[in-house]
Write a protein that holds these residues in place. Structure first.
Motif, PDB file in Angstrom:
ATOM      1  N   TYR A 134      44.025  36.706  44.925  1.00 18.39           N
ATOM      2  CA  TYR A 134      42.705  36.139  45.184  1.00 18.39           C
ATOM      3  C   TYR A 134      41.715  36.748  44.218  1.00 18.39           C
ATOM      4  O   TYR A 134      41.924  37.859  43.691  1.00 18.39           O
ATOM      5  CB  TYR A 134      42.251  36.364  46.641  1.00 18.39           C
ATOM      6  CG  TYR A 134      42.233  37.802  47.095  1.00 18.39           C
ATOM      7  CD1 TYR A 134      41.120  38.617  46.895  1.00 18.39           C
ATOM      8  CD2 TYR A 134      43.331  38.353  47.752  1.00 18.39           C
ATOM      9  CE1 TYR A 134      41.103  39.927  47.323  1.00 18.39           C
ATOM     10  CE2 TYR A 134      43.330  39.667  48.185  1.00 18.39           C
ATOM     11  CZ  TYR A 134      42.214  40.451  47.962  1.00 18.39           C
ATOM     12  OH  TYR A 134      42.201  41.760  48.380  1.00 18.39           O
TER      13      TYR A 134
ATOM     14  N   VAL B 235      42.827  37.091  53.267  1.00 15.94           N
ATOM     15  CA  VAL B 235      43.095  38.353  52.564  1.00 15.94           C
ATOM     16  C   VAL B 235      44.209  39.109  53.280  1.00 15.94           C
ATOM     17  O   VAL B 235      45.097  39.698  52.641  1.00 15.94           O
ATOM     18  CB  VAL B 235      41.821  39.214  52.469  1.00 15.94           C
ATOM     19  CG1 VAL B 235      42.135  40.558  51.791  1.00 15.94           C
ATOM     20  CG2 VAL B 235      40.735  38.483  51.684  1.00 15.94           C
TER      21      VAL B 235
ATOM     22  N   GLU C  60      37.321  44.318  50.933  1.00 15.47           N
ATOM     23  CA  GLU C  60      37.827  43.359  49.950  1.00 15.47           C
ATOM     24  C   GLU C  60      37.233  41.965  50.122  1.00 15.47           C
ATOM     25  O   GLU C  60      37.244  41.176  49.178  1.00 15.47           O
ATOM     26  CB  GLU C  60      39.357  43.279  50.046  1.00 15.47           C
ATOM     27  CG  GLU C  60      40.093  44.426  49.396  1.00 15.47           C
ATOM     28  CD  GLU C  60      40.144  44.316  47.880  1.00 15.47           C
ATOM     29  OE1 GLU C  60      40.332  43.202  47.361  1.00 15.47           O
ATOM     30  OE2 GLU C  60      39.992  45.353  47.202  1.00 15.47           O
ATOM     31  N   ALA C  61      36.769  41.638  51.300  1.00 16.28           N
ATOM     32  CA  ALA C  61      36.222  40.296  51.567  1.00 16.28           C
ATOM     33  C   ALA C  61      34.763  40.395  51.959  1.00 16.28           C
ATOM     34  O   ALA C  61      34.392  41.213  52.811  1.00 16.28           O
ATOM     35  CB  ALA C  61      37.018  39.613  52.680  1.00 16.28           C
TER      36      ALA C  61
END
Length: 344
Positions: A313, A236, A226-227
């Motif tokens: 985010y 996150v 995800e990051a």
């Protein structure tokens, strides 16, 4: 320290020979040792060779100066009959004692360095070990994707692993693997490294929130996907913890993407409606298991997230950076910014 396969060879070498000889074995010449002074010579010692045979061959090749002196040194070292056959990369003008030390150890093994990047899946790990370490493809894939029960007796954290997969526990690092190492030994090496790294984690925060090591690994595996920036892992992670606490579905694309065909880069509404144990749009809580194999930075962030009230985010920076927000309205504004940035 656990040692497997070729690693054991190096440990034995360090205990059995002098520092200069070990440097030679590692291809790092030491100016104070004779091995670095001459020309390289490839020596093949045939099985059944006597000390006298070896001495004459070494003298003929210029590795040592005298048959008698070499045989005397072998005798003094109580090494007669113990010098090992095989192929050696030596030098002219070597010290007799250094040659004897090397031949007592035996020929240096062949190794390959295999790098497993952070965020690789179990299938990707198996494929890389097959391609670069010479592992047998079917067995390597089987162990990585459904072999957890075979290791769980000595590694309790693997008990109940979803789908019997080792996903999440094949620690990403660069491994020096001796050619011929078995598939099981390779997996043991990766699991040992995971345990060594996991032992450094402080799980008190996670445990206070009702999570165990397996949950932390699952969160860390999500962070890897995800990051894009490791410095955002704690942020996150805080979003995941905050959503779990509300409770609020995670709704993370990376967990859905895990079940999609390799090469999928975007999701459709139909994809988000696929009912799988990894679909965090449909199911509460964490996915059924890890979705990648996380590195230490992700594990640390999963065990100890940043202290925030963030719930959302979105990717807004061309460098991979994201904007984090506390409210849905702020998220929508950040999403519009993202669309502007990436519409060009």
């Amino acid at each position: 320290m656990r040692v497997l396969g070729g690693v054991l060879v190096l440990v034995l070498a360090l205990g059995a020979v002098g520092y200069g000889v070990v440097r030679h074995l590692m291809h790092e010449p030491d100016a104070e040792v004779a091995v670095g002074a001459g020309e390289p010579v490839h020596v093949v010692i045939e099985a059944g060779s006597t000390t006298a045979d070896i001495a004459r061959q070494l003298v003929d090749l210029g590795v040592v100066e005298s048959v008698l002196t070499f045989r005397f040194t072998v005798s003094q070292a109580d090494a007669d009959g113990r010098l090992r056959a095989g192929e050696y990369d030596l030098f002219t003008g070597m010290d007799d004692g250094d040659v004897i030390d090397l031949m007592l150890i035996g020929p240096s093994a062949d190794y390959v360095n295999v790098t497993i990047p952070e965020g690789f899946t179990a299938e990707q790990v198996a494929a890389r070990m097959t391609a670069q370490a010479g592992a047998e493809a079917e067995e390597m894939m089987r162990l990585c994707t459904e072999g957890a029960p075979e290791f769980a007796a000595e590694r309790p954290y693997l008990e109940g692993a979803f789908g019997d997969s080792l996903e999440g526990f094949l620690f990403p690092a660069t491994y020096s693997i001796e050619v011929g190492t078995s598939e099981r030994e390779i997996v043991e090496m990766l699991l040992d490294t995971f345990e060594d790294q996991a032992a450094t984690l402080d799980l008190s925060y996670a445990e206070a929130h009702g999570l165990d090591l397996a949950d932390v690994v699952t969160i860390a595996s999500i962070l890897e996907r995800e990051a894009q920036l490791s410095e955002e892992f704690p942020l996150v992670s805080s979003v995941i913890y905050n959503r779990l606490e509300r409770p609020m579905r995670l709704q993370l694309c990376a967990t859905v993407m895990y079940t999609m065909p390799e090469g999928t880069t975007s999701l459709t509404n139909a994809d988000l409606e696929q009912d799988t144990p990894y679909n965090t749009y449909l199911h509460d809580g964490l996915p059924a298991g890890p979705i990648s194999n996380p590195g230490l930075a992700a594990l640390e962030a999963a065990a100890d997230p940043a202290d925030t009230d963030y719930l959302y985010y979105v990717l807004t920076g061309t460098d991979g950076s994201q904007t984090f927000t506390e409210t849905y309205d702020e998220f929508l504004a950040a999403k519009r910014l993202s669309q502007e940035v990436f519409s060009d």
